[in-house]
Design a protein around this motif. Sequence first.
Motif, PDB file in Angstrom:
ATOM      1  N   ILE A 144      11.787  72.220 -16.325  1.00  0.00           N
ATOM      2  CA  ILE A 144      11.060  71.940 -17.558  1.00  0.00           C
ATOM      3  C   ILE A 144       9.591  71.792 -17.181  1.00  0.00           C
ATOM      4  CG2 ILE A 144      10.749  70.339 -19.480  1.00  0.00           C
ATOM      5  CD1 ILE A 144      13.677  69.506 -19.075  1.00  0.00           C
ATOM      6  N   LYS A 145       8.721  72.438 -17.952  1.00  0.00           N
ATOM      7  CA  LYS A 145       7.286  72.395 -17.676  1.00  0.00           C
ATOM      8  C   LYS A 145       6.541  71.839 -18.889  1.00  0.00           C
ATOM      9  CE  LYS A 145       3.265  75.342 -16.729  1.00  0.00           C
ATOM     10  NZ  LYS A 145       2.779  76.728 -16.601  1.00  0.00           N
ATOM     11  N   TRP A 146       5.662  70.860 -18.612  1.00  0.00           N
ATOM     12  CA  TRP A 146       4.762  70.334 -19.633  1.00  0.00           C
ATOM     13  C   TRP A 146       3.340  70.753 -19.266  1.00  0.00           C
ATOM     14  CZ3 TRP A 146       8.942  67.513 -17.825  1.00  0.00           C
ATOM     15  CH2 TRP A 146       9.854  67.062 -18.786  1.00  0.00           C
ATOM     16  N   ASN A 147       2.633  71.381 -20.199  1.00  0.00           N
ATOM     17  CA  ASN A 147       1.285  71.869 -19.949  1.00  0.00           C
ATOM     18  C   ASN A 147       0.195  70.890 -20.384  1.00  0.00           C
ATOM     19  OD1 ASN A 147       1.688  74.455 -18.710  1.00  0.00           O
ATOM     20  ND2 ASN A 147       2.428  75.183 -20.705  1.00  0.00           N
ATOM     21  N   SER A 148       0.575  69.781 -21.017  1.00  0.00           N
ATOM     22  CA  SER A 148      -0.417  68.844 -21.524  1.00  0.00           C
ATOM     23  C   SER A 148      -1.098  68.099 -20.381  1.00  0.00           C
ATOM     24  CB  SER A 148       0.244  67.836 -22.471  1.00  0.00           C
ATOM     25  OG  SER A 148       1.329  67.200 -21.829  1.00  0.00           O
ATOM     26  N   SER A 149      -2.391  67.833 -20.531  1.00  0.00           N
ATOM     27  CA  SER A 149      -3.185  67.189 -19.494  1.00  0.00           C
ATOM     28  C   SER A 149      -2.947  65.683 -19.484  1.00  0.00           C
ATOM     29  CB  SER A 149      -4.672  67.467 -19.728  1.00  0.00           C
ATOM     30  OG  SER A 149      -5.458  66.784 -18.786  1.00  0.00           O
ATOM     31  N   VAL A 150      -2.960  65.103 -18.283  1.00  0.00           N
ATOM     32  CA  VAL A 150      -2.918  63.655 -18.094  1.00  0.00           C
ATOM     33  C   VAL A 150      -4.137  63.293 -17.261  1.00  0.00           C
ATOM     34  CG1 VAL A 150      -1.643  61.672 -17.228  1.00  0.00           C
ATOM     35  CG2 VAL A 150      -0.393  63.639 -18.165  1.00  0.00           C
ATOM     36  N   THR A 151      -5.056  62.521 -17.840  1.00  0.00           N
ATOM     37  CA  THR A 151      -6.297  62.202 -17.140  1.00  0.00           C
ATOM     38  C   THR A 151      -6.045  61.255 -15.977  1.00  0.00           C
ATOM     39  OG1 THR A 151      -6.787  60.321 -18.572  1.00  0.00           O
ATOM     40  CG2 THR A 151      -7.581  62.484 -19.293  1.00  0.00           C
ATOM     41  N   PRO A 152      -6.962  61.201 -15.009  1.00  0.00           N
ATOM     42  CA  PRO A 152      -6.751  60.380 -13.810  1.00  0.00           C
ATOM     43  C   PRO A 152      -6.566  58.892 -14.073  1.00  0.00           C
ATOM     44  CG  PRO A 152      -8.476  61.976 -13.424  1.00  0.00           C
ATOM     45  CD  PRO A 152      -8.177  62.038 -14.885  1.00  0.00           C
ATOM     46  N   ASN A 153      -6.983  58.394 -15.228  1.00  0.00           N
ATOM     47  CA  ASN A 153      -6.873  56.971 -15.517  1.00  0.00           C
ATOM     48  C   ASN A 153      -5.882  56.662 -16.637  1.00  0.00           C
ATOM     49  OD1 ASN A 153      -8.926  55.977 -13.630  1.00  0.00           O
ATOM     50  ND2 ASN A 153     -10.383  57.091 -14.949  1.00  0.00           N
ATOM     51  N   SER A 154      -4.960  57.594 -16.907  1.00  0.00           N
ATOM     52  CA  SER A 154      -4.004  57.381 -17.995  1.00  0.00           C
ATOM     53  C   SER A 154      -2.570  57.588 -17.502  1.00  0.00           C
ATOM     54  CB  SER A 154      -4.302  58.326 -19.156  1.00  0.00           C
ATOM     55  OG  SER A 154      -4.097  59.677 -18.763  1.00  0.00           O
ATOM     56  N   THR A 155      -1.616  57.337 -18.390  1.00  0.00           N
ATOM     57  CA  THR A 155      -0.191  57.511 -18.083  1.00  0.00           C
ATOM     58  C   THR A 155       0.470  58.315 -19.187  1.00  0.00           C
ATOM     59  OG1 THR A 155       0.507  55.490 -19.224  1.00  0.00           O
ATOM     60  CG2 THR A 155      -0.102  55.296 -16.880  1.00  0.00           C
ATOM     61  N   GLN A 156       1.593  58.902 -18.852  1.00  0.00           N
ATOM     62  CA  GLN A 156       2.384  59.659 -19.834  1.00  0.00           C
ATOM     63  C   GLN A 156       3.865  59.459 -19.508  1.00  0.00           C
ATOM     64  OE1 GLN A 156       1.612  61.839 -22.654  1.00  0.00           O
ATOM     65  NE2 GLN A 156       3.800  61.409 -22.845  1.00  0.00           N
ATOM     66  N   ASN A 157       4.665  59.132 -20.540  1.00  0.00           N
ATOM     67  CA  ASN A 157       6.107  59.005 -20.369  1.00  0.00           C
ATOM     68  C   ASN A 157       6.798  60.333 -20.677  1.00  0.00           C
ATOM     69  OD1 ASN A 157       6.090  56.318 -19.614  1.00  0.00           O
ATOM     70  ND2 ASN A 157       6.331  55.577 -21.714  1.00  0.00           N
ATOM     71  N   TYR A 158       7.858  60.622 -19.912  1.00  0.00           N
ATOM     72  CA  TYR A 158       8.653  61.835 -20.093  1.00  0.00           C
ATOM     73  C   TYR A 158      10.137  61.447 -20.105  1.00  0.00           C
ATOM     74  CZ  TYR A 158       4.364  64.271 -18.686  1.00  0.00           C
ATOM     75  OH  TYR A 158       3.076  64.729 -18.611  1.00  0.00           O
ATOM     76  N   ALA A 159      10.936  62.228 -20.791  1.00  0.00           N
ATOM     77  CA  ALA A 159      12.384  61.994 -20.797  1.00  0.00           C
ATOM     78  C   ALA A 159      13.108  63.317 -20.966  1.00  0.00           C
ATOM     79  CB  ALA A 159      12.775  61.035 -21.918  1.00  0.00           C
ATOM     80  N   VAL A 160      14.277  63.408 -20.341  1.00  0.00           N
ATOM     81  CA  VAL A 160      15.126  64.598 -20.448  1.00  0.00           C
ATOM     82  C   VAL A 160      16.545  64.133 -20.744  1.00  0.00           C
ATOM     83  CG1 VAL A 160      15.939  66.714 -19.354  1.00  0.00           C
ATOM     84  CG2 VAL A 160      13.691  65.779 -18.744  1.00  0.00           C
ATOM     85  N   THR A 161      17.173  64.744 -21.740  1.00  0.00           N
ATOM     86  CA  THR A 161      18.534  64.364 -22.138  1.00  0.00           C
ATOM     87  C   THR A 161      19.500  65.514 -21.868  1.00  0.00           C
ATOM     88  OG1 THR A 161      17.774  62.832 -23.834  1.00  0.00           O
ATOM     89  CG2 THR A 161      20.012  63.656 -24.062  1.00  0.00           C
TER      90      THR A 161
END
Length: 470
Positions: A144-161
Motif C-alpha cells: 500500500i502506498k500513500w503519496n501524501s506529504s508528512v512534514t518533518p515536525n508532524s505526525t500521521q496515523n495509518y491503518a490497514v484492515t
Amino acid sequence: MKRTVKNLALWVSAGFILYSCEMSSLLEDDKVIDLLEEGVNVSQGGSESFRMAALGTDLDYPDYITDELNARSSVLINTYNIEFLSRVVNDSNADNITTTFNYRVSGTGIQPSLDSFFLEVPECAVSPLSWTPSNASSFNEGYIKWNSSVTPNSTQNYAVTYPGIVGIGLTEAVVTKGSNSQSGVVLGPCEGIFTLQGSIYIDSNEDGSKQNSESGLSGFPIQLINNDNGNVITTIQTEANGSFLFYVFEGSFTVKVVTDLINRNYNPTGEIELNVGFVNKDETGLDFGYLIDSQKMIKEFEDGTIPLDTKDSKFWTAELRNPGKGQSQYNRAQMLDILVKIEGLLLPVPFNFGSDKIATALSIITKPIKTELDAYLQQLLTAELNIVSGRGAKTLDSNGNVISDDKFNEALLRYAEPIACSALGACDSGSTSNARVITSSTINASTSGSLRDGTEVLSSFNGTGGIRIR
C-alpha cells in the motif's frame, strides 16, 4: 522482504487510487479515531501494556517472543519514526471478522519532508479490505502506498484492515524523501514468526519414527537453543499428548531434551538433540523417541525402588467373577466404571468390552495362554485394572504421604498399549494419516520381541515380582 524499493517507485495508477477509495470507508469514523488514540496510549504504556493490548488478547506468545516484538514495535527509517500502535481483532460479527493494524509516522525535525510511505502486504494476509487515510493512496505489487506529504515536525496515523483473524509478524515499511527511499522492518501482519513442533514419545516398535498409535509423554522439559551463540532461549514442558511448540524468528536453532525420562527407565531410540539449522519456515516432526529399559524397570519393581500397590491376574479374575460378593473389594457398578475408563484410555484398541463388559473382560483375563499375544493381553488388562482403580506405582508427596505416581503409570500405558495395537494389526498405517487401517494380524519378529519384553515388565508390575505396599 519480497520486493525492492526500486520496484516500488515504478507503480503509479489512477485506477488503483479509485479502487482504494471505494474500499477505505471502514476506518473513517469517530470509532476508529478513538481506536488510534487508544493505540497511542498503548504504545506508551510499557512492556506489559504492549503484550496485553497492542498485540491483542487472542495471541498467546511466550515472553521471549513478546519481548522481541516489543523491541521491533518502532523503527527509524529515513529520519522518520515508524511506530506500530496496535493490532485489533473485530469479532463482534462472526460472519465479518476483521483485523486492523495501526501505525503512527512521526518526523524528527530533519528536512526534507516525507513524500510517500509504503507498507508491505504479506501474502499470508491476503488482500486488505481497506486502509486509511484513503486519499492519494493505492495498492499494487504487494504494497500500500500513500503519496501524501508528512512534514518533518508532524505526525500521521495509518491503518490497514484485513479479513479474518490475522496474526502478528514483521512487515517492511518504506519512507521516500525526494529521490531517497529507505526501508525497515516493523510489526505487521503474520509474516516472519515461525513454529518448531514435535514431541517426546514412547517408541514402542523401536523404529525411531513416531507412529500415530505411539503416544507422547507429558510434562517433560525441552530446550530451544540459539545456534549462533549457544544460549538457551527458553525451556518448556511437553503438553498432555507429549507435543511441544516453539515460536521463533528467522535464525538457526537446536531443540534438545533436557533430562532423562522416568528416572532413566527409558532410553532414547535416537538423538536427544536435533539441530534444526536455519529456520525460515514452519518445521514439524521434531520427535524424540524413547524405549523402556525393561530389565532395569523389573529390577526396580523387585527391589522397591518403584513401590507398587498392584494385584495380580488371579485377584482381578475373582473380582470380575463375583463383583460385590463374598470377599470382593469392588461391586458391580465399580467394576463397570473401571472397565469403561479402560476402554477410553489411549487407543481404540486393544480393549473394547461390548455390551457385557464384565464377561468380556473376564474372558480375556482367564483365556488359556497359547500365544505370546494371549499372555501379553492378560497382563496388560491386569495392569490397566490396577492403574485405573487407583493402584499401580506409588510415590511420596512433599509431606511424605504415599500417592499415585501418575506420571509413571501413564508412561507405562503409553509404552504398553501401542505394542498390543501393533500385535493386533489395528494400528494406524503411518505417522501422517489420520485414518485407521486394519492390517494383517501377523506378528513379526520385532513385535514378538516387544511382546516378550512387555509381558515381563507388566507381569512384574502386576505382582509376579516387586515390592508390594500392602
